[in-house]
Design a protein around this motif. Sequence first.
Motif, PDB file in Angstrom:
ATOM      1  N   PRO A   1       0.811  -1.220   0.000  1.00 22.44           N
ATOM      2  CA  PRO A   1       0.000   0.000   0.000  1.00 22.44           C
ATOM      3  C   PRO A   1       0.852   1.282   0.000  1.00 22.44           C
ATOM      4  CG  PRO A   1      -0.270  -1.261   2.054  1.00 22.44           C
ATOM      5  CD  PRO A   1       0.527  -2.096   1.128  1.00 22.44           C
ATOM      6  N   ASP A   2       2.032   1.251   0.637  1.00 26.49           N
ATOM      7  CA  ASP A   2       2.820   2.486   0.724  1.00 26.49           C
ATOM      8  C   ASP A   2       3.852   2.599  -0.389  1.00 26.49           C
ATOM      9  OD1 ASP A   2       4.371   0.442   1.521  1.00 26.49           O
ATOM     10  OD2 ASP A   2       5.318   1.504   3.180  1.00 26.49           O
ATOM     11  N   ALA A   3       3.737   1.795  -1.447  1.00 22.56           N
ATOM     12  CA  ALA A   3       4.731   1.855  -2.517  1.00 22.56           C
ATOM     13  C   ALA A   3       4.536   3.134  -3.342  1.00 22.56           C
ATOM     14  CB  ALA A   3       4.596   0.626  -3.408  1.00 22.56           C
ATOM     15  N   ASN A   4       5.673   3.654  -3.863  1.00 26.74           N
ATOM     16  CA  ASN A   4       5.590   4.861  -4.692  1.00 26.74           C
ATOM     17  C   ASN A   4       4.919   4.534  -6.012  1.00 26.74           C
ATOM     18  OD1 ASN A   4       8.570   4.977  -3.285  1.00 26.74           O
ATOM     19  ND2 ASN A   4       7.456   6.913  -3.234  1.00 26.74           N
ATOM     20  N   PRO A   5       4.173   5.480  -6.586  1.00 28.39           N
ATOM     21  CA  PRO A   5       3.638   5.239  -7.919  1.00 28.39           C
ATOM     22  C   PRO A   5       4.796   5.090  -8.902  1.00 28.39           C
ATOM     23  CG  PRO A   5       3.338   7.529  -7.268  1.00 28.39           C
ATOM     24  CD  PRO A   5       3.825   6.800  -6.066  1.00 28.39           C
ATOM     25  N   SER A   6       4.568   4.316  -9.955  1.00 30.89           N
ATOM     26  CA  SER A   6       5.655   4.003 -10.882  1.00 30.89           C
ATOM     27  C   SER A   6       5.825   5.124 -11.904  1.00 30.89           C
ATOM     28  CB  SER A   6       5.326   2.702 -11.624  1.00 30.89           C
ATOM     29  OG  SER A   6       4.917   1.713 -10.717  1.00 30.89           O
ATOM     30  N   ARG A   7       7.124   5.507 -12.078  1.00 27.78           N
ATOM     31  CA  ARG A   7       7.457   6.483 -13.112  1.00 27.78           C
ATOM     32  C   ARG A   7       8.270   5.751 -14.166  1.00 27.78           C
ATOM     33  NH1 ARG A   7      11.278  10.933 -11.319  1.00 27.78           N
ATOM     34  NH2 ARG A   7      10.862  11.787 -13.374  1.00 27.78           N
ATOM     35  N   ILE A   8       8.124   6.123 -15.413  1.00 28.84           N
ATOM     36  CA  ILE A   8       8.917   5.510 -16.475  1.00 28.84           C
ATOM     37  C   ILE A   8       9.794   6.569 -17.109  1.00 28.84           C
ATOM     38  CG2 ILE A   8       8.867   4.211 -18.628  1.00 28.84           C
ATOM     39  CD1 ILE A   8       6.200   3.141 -17.880  1.00 28.84           C
TER      40      ILE A   8
ATOM     41  N   GLY B   1       9.759   2.870  -8.754  1.00 27.02           N
ATOM     42  CA  GLY B   1       8.587   2.768  -7.892  1.00 27.02           C
ATOM     43  C   GLY B   1       7.712   1.626  -8.345  1.00 27.02           C
ATOM     44  N   LEU B   2       7.141   0.909  -7.370  1.00 34.25           N
ATOM     45  CA  LEU B   2       6.370  -0.289  -7.704  1.00 34.25           C
ATOM     46  C   LEU B   2       4.904  -0.124  -7.360  1.00 34.25           C
ATOM     47  CD1 LEU B   2       8.837  -2.963  -6.356  1.00 34.25           C
ATOM     48  CD2 LEU B   2       8.452  -2.318  -8.709  1.00 34.25           C
ATOM     49  N   GLY B   3       4.421   1.130  -7.270  1.00 35.95           N
ATOM     50  CA  GLY B   3       3.086   1.339  -6.723  1.00 35.95           C
ATOM     51  C   GLY B   3       1.939   1.198  -7.708  1.00 35.95           C
TER      52      GLY B   3
END
Lengths: 382, 382, 382, 382, 382
Positions: free
Chosen positions: D44-51, D88-90
């Motif tokens: 739940p606390d994972a960062n949103p993923s950036r590409i 990030g793996l969110g």
Amino acid sequence: MTHFHYDGRSDAPSTLEEELKEEDYFDYHYDEPGSEPGTLSIEPDANPSRIILIDYDAKHAIRRVDLMPKALIPYLGTNTVSWMDVQGLGSERVLKQVGEILKLHPLLLEDVVNVPQRPKVEDYNQQLLIIAHMVRPRPDEDGFEAEQVSFVLGKNYLLTIQEEELEDCFDPVRDRIRTHQGRVRESGADYLTYLLLDVLIDGYFPVLEDYGERIEELEDKILRSPTQNTLEEIYSVRRELLALRRLIWPLRDVMNILIRSSNKLVSADVQIYLRDCYDHVIQLLDITETYRELASSLMEIYLSSMSNKMNEVMKFLTVISTIFIPLTFIAGVYGMNFKYMPELEWRWGYWLCLFLMVAIACGLIYFFWRRGWFRNFYSTKN
Amino acid sequence: MTHFHYDGRSDAPSTLEEELKEEDYFDYHYDEPGSEPGTLSIEPDANPSRIILIDYDAKHAIRRVDLMPKALIPYLGTNTVSWMDVQGLGSERVLKQVGEILKLHPLLLEDVVNVPQRPKVEDYNQQLLIIAHMVRPRPDEDGFEAEQVSFVLGKNYLLTIQEEELEDCFDPVRDRIRTHQGRVRESGADYLTYLLLDVLIDGYFPVLEDYGERIEELEDKILRSPTQNTLEEIYSVRRELLALRRLIWPLRDVMNILIRSSNKLVSADVQIYLRDCYDHVIQLLDITETYRELASSLMEIYLSSMSNKMNEVMKFLTVISTIFIPLTFIAGVYGMNFKYMPELEWRWGYWLCLFLMVAIACGLIYFFWRRGWFRNFYSTKN
Amino acid sequence: MTHFHYDGRSDAPSTLEEELKEEDYFDYHYDEPGSEPGTLSIEPDANPSRIILIDYDAKHAIRRVDLMPKALIPYLGTNTVSWMDVQGLGSERVLKQVGEILKLHPLLLEDVVNVPQRPKVEDYNQQLLIIAHMVRPRPDEDGFEAEQVSFVLGKNYLLTIQEEELEDCFDPVRDRIRTHQGRVRESGADYLTYLLLDVLIDGYFPVLEDYGERIEELEDKILRSPTQNTLEEIYSVRRELLALRRLIWPLRDVMNILIRSSNKLVSADVQIYLRDCYDHVIQLLDITETYRELASSLMEIYLSSMSNKMNEVMKFLTVISTIFIPLTFIAGVYGMNFKYMPELEWRWGYWLCLFLMVAIACGLIYFFWRRGWFRNFYSTKN
Amino acid sequence: MTHFHYDGRSDAPSTLEEELKEEDYFDYHYDEPGSEPGTLSIEPDANPSRIILIDYDAKHAIRRVDLMPKALIPYLGTNTVSWMDVQGLGSERVLKQVGEILKLHPLLLEDVVNVPQRPKVEDYNQQLLIIAHMVRPRPDEDGFEAEQVSFVLGKNYLLTIQEEELEDCFDPVRDRIRTHQGRVRESGADYLTYLLLDVLIDGYFPVLEDYGERIEELEDKILRSPTQNTLEEIYSVRRELLALRRLIWPLRDVMNILIRSSNKLVSADVQIYLRDCYDHVIQLLDITETYRELASSLMEIYLSSMSNKMNEVMKFLTVISTIFIPLTFIAGVYGMNFKYMPELEWRWGYWLCLFLMVAIACGLIYFFWRRGWFRNFYSTKN
Amino acid sequence: MTHFHYDGRSDAPSTLEEELKEEDYFDYHYDEPGSEPGTLSIEPDANPSRIILIDYDAKHAIRRVDLMPKALIPYLGTNTVSWMDVQGLGSERVLKQVGEILKLHPLLLEDVVNVPQRPKVEDYNQQLLIIAHMVRPRPDEDGFEAEQVSFVLGKNYLLTIQEEELEDCFDPVRDRIRTHQGRVRESGADYLTYLLLDVLIDGYFPVLEDYGERIEELEDKILRSPTQNTLEEIYSVRRELLALRRLIWPLRDVMNILIRSSNKLVSADVQIYLRDCYDHVIQLLDITETYRELASSLMEIYLSSMSNKMNEVMKFLTVISTIFIPLTFIAGVYGMNFKYMPELEWRWGYWLCLFLMVAIACGLIYFFWRRGWFRNFYSTKN
């Protein structure tokens, strides 16, 4: 100066300077993270690089010192054996020029210059890179020093790169070339490599012998008069043996690979000689492991000796207290102020009381002596 | 004399002479750094070399002693088996002549002469070099002695080189050749090699059996009356077993290589016999490892026994102090000089006071006895 | 009698006789150095050898006891399976005759007779020699006994040689042959070998289970009431497990070789069954190693328990001393003979002084109790 | 945040929050039992993923940030090298889209997303998955942090997936691509992978160097002023080294497999470079093992130092008691109230008595000093 | 009930009943020596066997419970996947019938029924036997329970045999079949086997996580308030981890063999999935080994903490004694009855004497405080 550096921790507290040096203890060289592969990192205090060339065949042998890298070119590609010895890693330009002249792979040059590296063999087809370390006992102190020596064996030439310009252990080989002694002048660069490796490996034996002697001395000290310093010395011996093993262990793989190598740069004839080097490395490992086992046995014996010694002292002191405690009690009894204490009135009461005390003391001493509580005490002392 | 030399450290302090010998403990021979490969280093106190020849086949067997190397030539190249036994390493000229006559590789001769070397097999095509060590219990003392024996097996001949002229363990084989007993006279030089190796390996068993007995004795001592000397003895046993293992462990590889060797000098028939030797070496290793494990268990038990014994003594002494301390306090109370202390005036005050003391002492003794603090003490003593 | 022999050291001191037996503990048989290979060494107290023959196929099964070796000849070379069981190693002549009749290699016969040997398989083409050991718990005592059993598997026959005539663990197999139970009567000598090995291996489980129970008991003892005897018992368990492991470990190789053997004497069908034996041996090793690890954990816990117990006792005693020492000091102060000590003259001085003492004692007891110095003491006791 | 997280336990008691984090210490990610293989578990606390995309060849290099997965499609299947960096793996949807576009195996995606996984290489024919961990020293504290980085190497592209968006150690490589430095722009995606792995591995050295320094400091502390905290710190160092070794050890296999891989995605040319990475990993392991050995030696030395220090204190105190006990006894004797005690009447009795006491005290002090019982005490203090 | 059964030894003394159960701790099942191979030994308290069938393909899925063995016949030999789940080992007749219907080798049936066996794979050509153990944390207590599950994989069917009828960890898989979730309905019996093994292996993680937490708690306890119970708990954790490792270690070989198996029952596609299981098993082993290392470090730290705590107490008490002993001596001196003791007559003698005592006490306290003998005491307490 990036070479390994171990000093037997002496009794006097080591100075700050020495401690700073010690931080190099177990580190390998590592690249600045993110540096381009093949980057040479020259240490600011490194000696400038000198090049010494020995070129020989059965008929002639010449020696030229302090050459410029370009002066090496005429000697390459001939049928004579050229031994190029680079001493000191301080001159980046010189090292790069040598690399260009001999067409060294950038990673090869990196391993040679960025010292210390783990001993290894790398096969670059046209060249064979061998990395090893030369050790010598430290002058005036316990411990040893190590210096990286890299061998680049090519067709009819051998390039050796030493960390420092100081005296190395290769003089006997140089003499043998000069005086045309043994078969070195009749043989190729691979035989020269063998001779140098052999000399380098033989240099480990006196260093290990020193440790053998230090362990003998520690045994004596431990059984006679163990102190806290003995403990520190055992620790220091274990630590230095650990460091030595780290130099010797990969050397075994190095020799093994060389013996089995199918690269034509090492002839089958020389591989028979290299088997001898391999044997010596195995013997070195054998001795190192044995010393390490002995050193950890010594630790156990030290602990036991210390606690034995201390226990004997405590026992002695406690026995003395125990003898006096009943006597003091008796004295206390006759120090009481009761009105009616017949003994106090007796003519010989005092003497009887003293006699009783002596008797009790003797009885206890005899009892303790019978149980052997004094005996051990003296036997461990002497 | 460069052979291994281990003495069970006895109670009496060892003399300086013995200690100097001990420096040989765990060292292998190593070349003077920089010496030409193949250099023979003769120790100044080495015995002069004697050559003894036994030449036999199914029909005849002759024995000639104190031969000159040249006298060996007629016996080579024949179909009879020639066993040349060189005893003592003192005569460089003799050894070199033998090397020339048998065409030995200079490195082979070096390994044979520069003792001690690690046990090994080296295959020189026309010759097979086997290095092993003969052990025997030391006369009059604990410990064992080791002596290097080198076997050079060639076509129809076997050359053995022993460090010393002293009695060896090969007499039963000599007798069997003389008396035409067993199949030795019908067999080749490889069978002779097997017989000698077998005798040599069997010689390790009595040495190990001695250590088995010393460990048994140490067990008894430790559980009955451990002293500091027991500790030194355990250490000495561990150290000597370590040395023995170093002789036996590579022997396993030696036998393994011989069994699998494709060299025609060792026939398939003899390889079946060598499997038997291999088994014996495995058994030797097994026993050595077991003894080493037992010896380190003994160390732990020793430490525990010692501290148990000491603790019991301290407990006993402390119990005694603890009993007297309240009594002394009571005596102190009635030794006070207050003016108004009614008890002091009582007629039976003194006796009551003594009675109180006895009661307290008995109470404490009963309390301690109930908790079992005396029991353990006696049980460990007897 | 040369079999292994381990007794759990009981509390009572072992008699001298037992100790002499114990010298056999970890020894293998070794040849008298210099004896001819293949020499049989018959122990003077060995039982005379008895031969029992069981000959069977699907249709018939006969059993003949106390045969002479020559009586075996008619049963060889037939299509029936002949199980020849030799019990006792005392009769050299009988054993040699058996060897001649079955054409056994002298080294094979030596391994069979000169007990104990390490478990192994040897492939003599026409015969397969398997050496293993039968174990049983010792009657009336802790510990176990081991007896060597050798299997010589040939074409349509199996020769088993047992050290002793005593009851073995093979009766269930004999019964199954007699009563034509299972597939044994339809199968060959290799299946018989499997059955016997299976029974022999299953015999290790109850022995190991005993050690499991002894370790459970030791755990309890150690946590409840550790004594010096507990220590000796742990040592004895470790030592016996070491001995057991020495019997089981090589058995793994034996089974492994049999499963992979390409010798036609062992059919592929039986090799599937042997995989089952292999699993059991792995399980035995597993258990042995687990017990050894537990036993050495126990040692550590024992040492810690002992020193905890002792420390608690010492703490208790020291606390008592510490309470009385200030009281004794106060009594000492008022025992001084100064002329002007106002308190001594006070009417209630004595009682005040006693009150002060009680207060100090209570204060100290409260202080010690608050720090928990009494608590631990009682918690470990109960 | 699921990354590894080690803090050197400081003197201050760690807060509850920190302790909760510590529960992640040695755990790997594991699937909710029974979940479908290939299920992605997003914390739940994972960062949103950036590409972030970097696309380059020798002539051009572009960088695009915060792309949508679909925007990647045009860059695939070209001859330029495309480095897609997901940080990030969110965002499950983003990750799944990337997986679909690159045709990743569901198990591959699972390993990449469900962190942390053990370092490994998996060969999916068209893709090569490499899992490794980036480490960095923790800011402001002892200890280190680790973050999983997964490399998916395909034809002309490299996908890297990082756990977090924070700064990574890849900037030098990005700079080199941008500035067209070194040979990266001329080489393929495999060379890029090598560069990133090299940077990642070099990042372990400064972390290990920290431990080297902490061990040096601990050595000093232990020999000078050992406390209970020192012990906790040794334990913490051992524990963190254990965790580091768990990251490095499998990395060795990773490099080994890559060097020997026959998958065409890794060219022979780059494998020479990877040998260099392999060397570095070996060196890391070497250092880790050495530090672990040193740390356990330190434990032994700590224990011995502590008990030495304590013993010296106890000896000192006991010596003081032992000196006073006989004196107190004498005072007790002359405090007795016997009527006839001639000494009490003497004119100089008191002074003689005091003199006797001083004499006894001096005698005892001299005796103890001669045995060296004071010496040790002072030598260990200073 | 023969399953493994470990309970974390709680503070309360375990009841006899529990102890009897504990005897099963480390035992494998072993045959009654001499029993026919293939004999099934049914435990008297085993649950009667229930058979549950799930038969499915992409289009349909049925579930039938409490079948008779014969009812299984129609489902075999079809193209649908039949999962036969036998729960409970109590009904010999049922088990034998199942064996006959599926043509199981008698040794296979023996391994399945005679629990517990060591995890293994056996290849019977037409069938593949996999033995593994399901673990779950024990309800209400520390420790874990294990139950053997055997998988017999044949062409289009999977037979699973569980020791007990209780709830298993396979429900998620059953749900997935029922709800046609994931690819299970499209795949064969090998994929089903993979799913079940995956679920089973994932079940080890929560059990290991519990141990991780117990070790964390023990660390805290040891550094704060170590007691004898802490020791017992460490021992219990070590012992249970040893037992867990015995279940996991052979599982590694199982997975390895399955991945490399050339048996057609396991398709290459499923082997990719099994690699994932293999990774998980490696991670389990990794964690187990790490915990075991931490647990033995804890033991050392416990021992050191205990002796530190005790030493501090002893030091405190001894310091108190040492302060009072000289004071008591002075009191003793002025308690002597000499006639001529000038101090006694002084007007302020008593006060001077008291002042002297206070001064000495303060001096000693200051001296001890300076040496830090009080400091440590308080720092370890708080």
